[in-house]
Enzyme design. Structure first.
Site, PDB file in Angstrom:
ATOM      1  N   LYS A  13       2.034 -46.013  27.749  1.00 36.29           N
ATOM      2  CA  LYS A  13       3.034 -46.861  28.423  1.00 36.29           C
ATOM      3  C   LYS A  13       4.449 -46.458  28.021  1.00 36.29           C
ATOM      4  O   LYS A  13       5.326 -46.339  28.869  1.00 36.29           O
ATOM      5  CB  LYS A  13       2.812 -48.345  28.099  1.00 36.29           C
ATOM      6  CG  LYS A  13       1.530 -48.927  28.641  1.00 36.29           C
ATOM      7  CD  LYS A  13       1.398 -50.407  28.336  1.00 36.29           C
ATOM      8  CE  LYS A  13       1.465 -50.756  26.872  1.00 36.29           C
ATOM      9  NZ  LYS A  13       0.365 -50.255  26.043  1.00 36.29           N
ATOM     10  N   ARG A  88       2.324 -60.678  27.771  1.00 37.57           N
ATOM     11  CA  ARG A  88       1.095 -60.324  27.051  1.00 37.57           C
ATOM     12  C   ARG A  88      -0.040 -61.304  27.340  1.00 37.57           C
ATOM     13  O   ARG A  88      -1.183 -61.020  27.033  1.00 37.57           O
ATOM     14  CB  ARG A  88       1.343 -60.314  25.536  1.00 37.57           C
ATOM     15  CG  ARG A  88       2.130 -59.136  25.060  1.00 37.57           C
ATOM     16  CD  ARG A  88       2.127 -59.067  23.545  1.00 37.57           C
ATOM     17  NE  ARG A  88       3.071 -58.103  23.044  1.00 37.57           N
ATOM     18  CZ  ARG A  88       2.802 -56.820  22.844  1.00 37.57           C
ATOM     19  NH1 ARG A  88       1.615 -56.351  23.117  1.00 37.57           N
ATOM     20  NH2 ARG A  88       3.732 -56.008  22.374  1.00 37.57           N
ATOM     21  N   ARG A 127      -3.926 -37.131  16.572  1.00 38.42           N
ATOM     22  CA  ARG A 127      -2.479 -37.200  16.316  1.00 38.42           C
ATOM     23  C   ARG A 127      -2.220 -37.388  14.823  1.00 38.42           C
ATOM     24  O   ARG A 127      -1.316 -36.788  14.263  1.00 38.42           O
ATOM     25  CB  ARG A 127      -1.865 -38.359  17.121  1.00 38.42           C
ATOM     26  CG  ARG A 127      -0.358 -38.475  16.980  1.00 38.42           C
ATOM     27  CD  ARG A 127       0.201 -39.534  17.901  1.00 38.42           C
ATOM     28  NE  ARG A 127      -0.174 -40.866  17.456  1.00 38.42           N
ATOM     29  CZ  ARG A 127      -0.026 -41.969  18.170  1.00 38.42           C
ATOM     30  NH1 ARG A 127       0.471 -41.905  19.387  1.00 38.42           N
ATOM     31  NH2 ARG A 127      -0.379 -43.141  17.691  1.00 38.42           N
ATOM     32  N   ARG A 135       2.029 -42.052  10.587  1.00 34.66           N
ATOM     33  CA  ARG A 135       2.216 -43.381  11.185  1.00 34.66           C
ATOM     34  C   ARG A 135       1.148 -44.346  10.702  1.00 34.66           C
ATOM     35  O   ARG A 135      -0.031 -44.014  10.650  1.00 34.66           O
ATOM     36  CB  ARG A 135       2.164 -43.280  12.710  1.00 34.66           C
ATOM     37  CG  ARG A 135       3.357 -42.552  13.288  1.00 34.66           C
ATOM     38  CD  ARG A 135       3.192 -42.304  14.756  1.00 34.66           C
ATOM     39  NE  ARG A 135       2.686 -43.479  15.456  1.00 34.66           N
ATOM     40  CZ  ARG A 135       3.017 -43.779  16.685  1.00 34.66           C
ATOM     41  NH1 ARG A 135       3.834 -43.035  17.354  1.00 34.66           N
ATOM     42  NH2 ARG A 135       2.510 -44.851  17.265  1.00 34.66           N
ATOM     43  N   ARG A 146      -6.357 -53.449  17.389  1.00 36.94           N
ATOM     44  CA  ARG A 146      -5.340 -53.643  18.435  1.00 36.94           C
ATOM     45  C   ARG A 146      -5.966 -53.615  19.829  1.00 36.94           C
ATOM     46  O   ARG A 146      -5.558 -54.372  20.718  1.00 36.94           O
ATOM     47  CB  ARG A 146      -4.235 -52.590  18.310  1.00 36.94           C
ATOM     48  CG  ARG A 146      -3.364 -52.811  17.075  1.00 36.94           C
ATOM     49  CD  ARG A 146      -2.298 -51.746  16.902  1.00 36.94           C
ATOM     50  NE  ARG A 146      -1.386 -51.740  18.026  1.00 36.94           N
ATOM     51  CZ  ARG A 146      -0.782 -50.643  18.498  1.00 36.94           C
ATOM     52  NH1 ARG A 146      -1.002 -49.474  17.938  1.00 36.94           N
ATOM     53  NH2 ARG A 146       0.041 -50.721  19.517  1.00 36.94           N
TER      54      ARG A 146
END
Length: 189
Positions: A13, A88, A127, A135, A146
């Site tokens: 997104k 949301r 990643r 991260r 999540r």
């Protein structure tokens, strides 16, 4: 052009929003950025939000809705905007409908970037390996949590917006450029 981008964490997104901002010359409105901005500007709602954040609590829908409403009144939103991370929940979507109606605005499209959860986890793990795990959210357990929260709270928005005729699903598993082409085609349809 007034858009909402929906999709699970890691679906792209943010990447697509940046491309669309450049393509259409409209701002991306991320709830987190709007909140930080209102807090920094010390607006009445920003000060209220700061007090909540400082306590370590979640900012209520009333405050978030108010801050989003204020942001929609900004001059740069007149030609349109891309909402990312808001709404949301169904309650926030209903509040947004009311806000837009009060302002004489309406959404043009709600783009759902569809993505396979297992593939998203694979991408995040990849990643993390490539970046040395820099991260905090580049971790399978965090991402699966999540994704679960998204399924519970945000996925019902897909049905909500499908009923309005605004929903435009696109395959988020394609390369970035192909997803962008699909989004542009979907919103001009």
């Amino acid at each position: 052009m007034r858009l909402i981008l929906l999709g699970p964490p890691g679906a792209g997104k943010g990447t697509q929003a940046k491309i669309l901002v450049d393509a259409y010359g409209i701002p991306q409105l991320s709830t987190g950025d709007i909140l930080r901005s209102a807090i920094a500007a010390k607006t009445p709602l920003g000060l209220e939000a700061k007090a909540v954040v400082d306590r370590g609590d979640l900012v209520s829908d009333d405050i978030v809705n108010g801050i989003v409403s204020e942001r929609l009144d900004a001059e740069d939103c007149k030609p349109g905007f891309i909402l990312d991370g808001f709404p949301r929940t169904i309650a926030q979507a209903e509040a947004l409908d009311g806000m837009l109606a009060d302002k004489g605005m309406k959404l043009d499209a709600v783009v759902e970037i569809k993505a396979d959860a297992d593939e998203l986890v694979r991408r995040v793990i990849q990643r993390a390996k490539e970046s040395g795990g820099a991260r905090a959210d580049d971790n399978e357990e965090v991402l699966r949590n999540r994704l679960g929260v998204y399924q519970q709270q945000t996925a019902p928005l897909v049905a909500y917006y499908a009923e309005t005729g605004l929903l435009r699903p696109v395959d988020g598993m394609e390369p970035v450029e192909k997803v962008t082409v699909a989004i542009k085609a979907a919103i001009s349809a």
